[in-house]
Design a protein around this motif. Structure first.
Motif, PDB file in Angstrom:
ATOM      1  N   GLN A  25      25.971 -25.514 -40.735  1.00  0.00           N
ATOM      2  CA  GLN A  25      25.548 -27.118 -40.305  1.00  0.00           C
ATOM      3  C   GLN A  25      24.095 -26.817 -40.016  1.00  0.00           C
ATOM      4  O   GLN A  25      23.479 -25.836 -39.868  1.00  0.00           O
ATOM      5  N   GLU A  26      23.432 -28.102 -40.292  1.00  0.00           N
ATOM      6  CA  GLU A  26      22.006 -28.085 -40.190  1.00  0.00           C
ATOM      7  C   GLU A  26      21.829 -28.223 -38.774  1.00  0.00           C
ATOM      8  O   GLU A  26      22.324 -29.188 -37.965  1.00  0.00           O
ATOM      9  N   PHE A  84      17.409 -25.323 -40.284  1.00  0.00           N
ATOM     10  CA  PHE A  84      18.181 -24.032 -41.084  1.00  0.00           C
ATOM     11  C   PHE A  84      19.656 -24.458 -40.967  1.00  0.00           C
ATOM     12  O   PHE A  84      19.968 -25.288 -40.207  1.00  0.00           O
ATOM     13  N   ARG A  85      20.214 -23.573 -41.519  1.00  0.00           N
ATOM     14  CA  ARG A  85      21.798 -23.643 -41.807  1.00  0.00           C
ATOM     15  C   ARG A  85      22.404 -22.583 -40.924  1.00  0.00           C
ATOM     16  O   ARG A  85      22.102 -21.494 -41.253  1.00  0.00           O
ATOM     17  N   ILE A  86      23.074 -22.956 -39.750  1.00  0.00           N
ATOM     18  CA  ILE A  86      23.809 -22.121 -38.984  1.00  0.00           C
ATOM     19  C   ILE A  86      25.048 -21.790 -39.539  1.00  0.00           C
ATOM     20  O   ILE A  86      25.775 -22.405 -40.023  1.00  0.00           O
ATOM     21  N   TYR A  87      25.573 -20.528 -39.222  1.00  0.00           N
ATOM     22  CA  TYR A  87      26.794 -19.991 -39.717  1.00  0.00           C
ATOM     23  C   TYR A  87      27.916 -19.956 -38.693  1.00  0.00           C
ATOM     24  O   TYR A  87      27.460 -19.274 -37.766  1.00  0.00           O
ATOM     25  N   LYS A  88      29.077 -20.287 -39.008  1.00  0.00           N
ATOM     26  CA  LYS A  88      30.036 -20.075 -37.896  1.00  0.00           C
ATOM     27  C   LYS A  88      31.525 -19.784 -38.909  1.00  0.00           C
ATOM     28  O   LYS A  88      31.406 -20.316 -39.995  1.00  0.00           O
ATOM     29  N   PHE A  89      32.448 -19.146 -38.377  1.00  0.00           N
ATOM     30  CA  PHE A  89      33.863 -19.319 -39.056  1.00  0.00           C
ATOM     31  C   PHE A  89      34.222 -20.862 -38.914  1.00  0.00           C
ATOM     32  O   PHE A  89      34.256 -21.393 -37.938  1.00  0.00           O
TER      33      PHE A  89
END
Length: 206
Positions: A42-43, A52-57
Motif C-alpha cells: 500500500q502507498e 513508498f510501498r509498505i509491506y504487510k502479510f
C-alpha cells in the motif's frame, strides 16, 4: 542519526533471519487461506513526504480496498480467517522489516499514513512528523493497540478516526520527534515486545 540507522539495519536483519521459519509458515498460511498474493502493498507517506510501498502479510480478500472504507472496523467481513489472527497479534507487520532495510522506514518512528489522511495534517504538524522516517512501532501504536475495536463502537468510524484518533496519534508523533533518542527507541521496542507477549487483548499504554 547514523547510529539509529545502523541499529535499524542490524535489528531488522537479525529479526528477518531469526524469524525466517515463522515468516515461511505465515506466508504459506496466507497463501492457502485465500486466493491472492502473500504480501500486501500500500502507498504510504514517508520522510519528507516521499511516497513508498509498505509491506504487510495480506489479511484481507483480494479487492477489499475497493469494497469498503480505508480503515478496518472490528470484525470486518473483508478480513480473512488468517488475517484476524495476524492483525490481532501484529504478525502481519513483520514484512515491514524489509521496508526498514530498504530505508523507507525505521524500527521506531511515527506510523506512516496513507496520502488521503496526511493531506488533513495541519501544516506545522506535517512538517514535524514527516521530518523523520516512519516506524514499525511508536508511542501511538502502544496507546491505540485496540484501535479497530474502538472504531467498531463508533456510529461514524471514519469521522471518529479523523477527528479523535488521528489527532491523538499526531500528538504522540510530535512528542516522539521532540524527544527522540536511542534510549527512547529502546524503551518503545521493549514496551512493544512486552505488549505483544501479553496477547492481543492487552490495553494500550503509551
Amino acid at each position: 542519526m547514523q547510529i539509529k540507522r545502523a541499529l535499524d539495519i542490524a535489528f531488522s536483519a537479525a529479526v528477518l533471519v531469526l524469524l525466517a521459519p515463522l515468516l515461511a509458515v505465515l506466508a504459506l498460511w496466507v497463501r492457502l487461506g485465500s486466493p491472492g498474493p502473500v504480501i500486501y502493498q500500500q502507498e504510504r507517506v514517508g520522510r519528507h513526504g516521499r511516497l513508498f510501498r509498505i509491506y504487510k502479510f495480506r489479511t484481507m480478500h483480494v479487492g477489499a480496498d475497493a469494497a469498503g472504507p480505508a480503515i478496518t472496523i472490528g470484525a470486518d467481513v473483508r478480513i480473512t480467517r488468517a488475517g484476524h489472527f495476524l492483525r490481532r497479534s501484529k504478525l502481519d507487520e513483520l514484512p515491514q522489516f524489509v521496508n526498514v532495510l530498504r530505508g523507507d522506514m525505521s524500527v521506531v518512528g511515527p506510523r506512516p499514513e496513507v496520502p488521503r489522511y496526511v493531506a488533513l495534517y495541519p501544516p506545522d504538524v506535517a512538517e514535524q512528523v514527516l521530518s523523520v522516517r516512519p516506524g514499525i512501532t511508536d508511542l501511538a501504536s502502544l496507546a491505540f493497540r485496540n484501535e479497530s475495536e474502538l472504531l467498531a463502537r463508533s456510529d461514524d468510524p471514519e469521522r471518529t478516526y479523523v477527528q479523535e484518533i488521528m489527532p491523538a496519534k499526531l500528538h504522540y508523533a510530535c512528542q516522539y520527534v521532540r524527544r527522540q533518542s536511542l534510549w527512547l527507541d529502546l524503551t518503545i521496542i521493549a514496551r512493544t515486545a512486552t505488549t505483544l507477549a501479553r496477547g492481543p487483548n492487552t490495553p494500550g499504554n503509551p
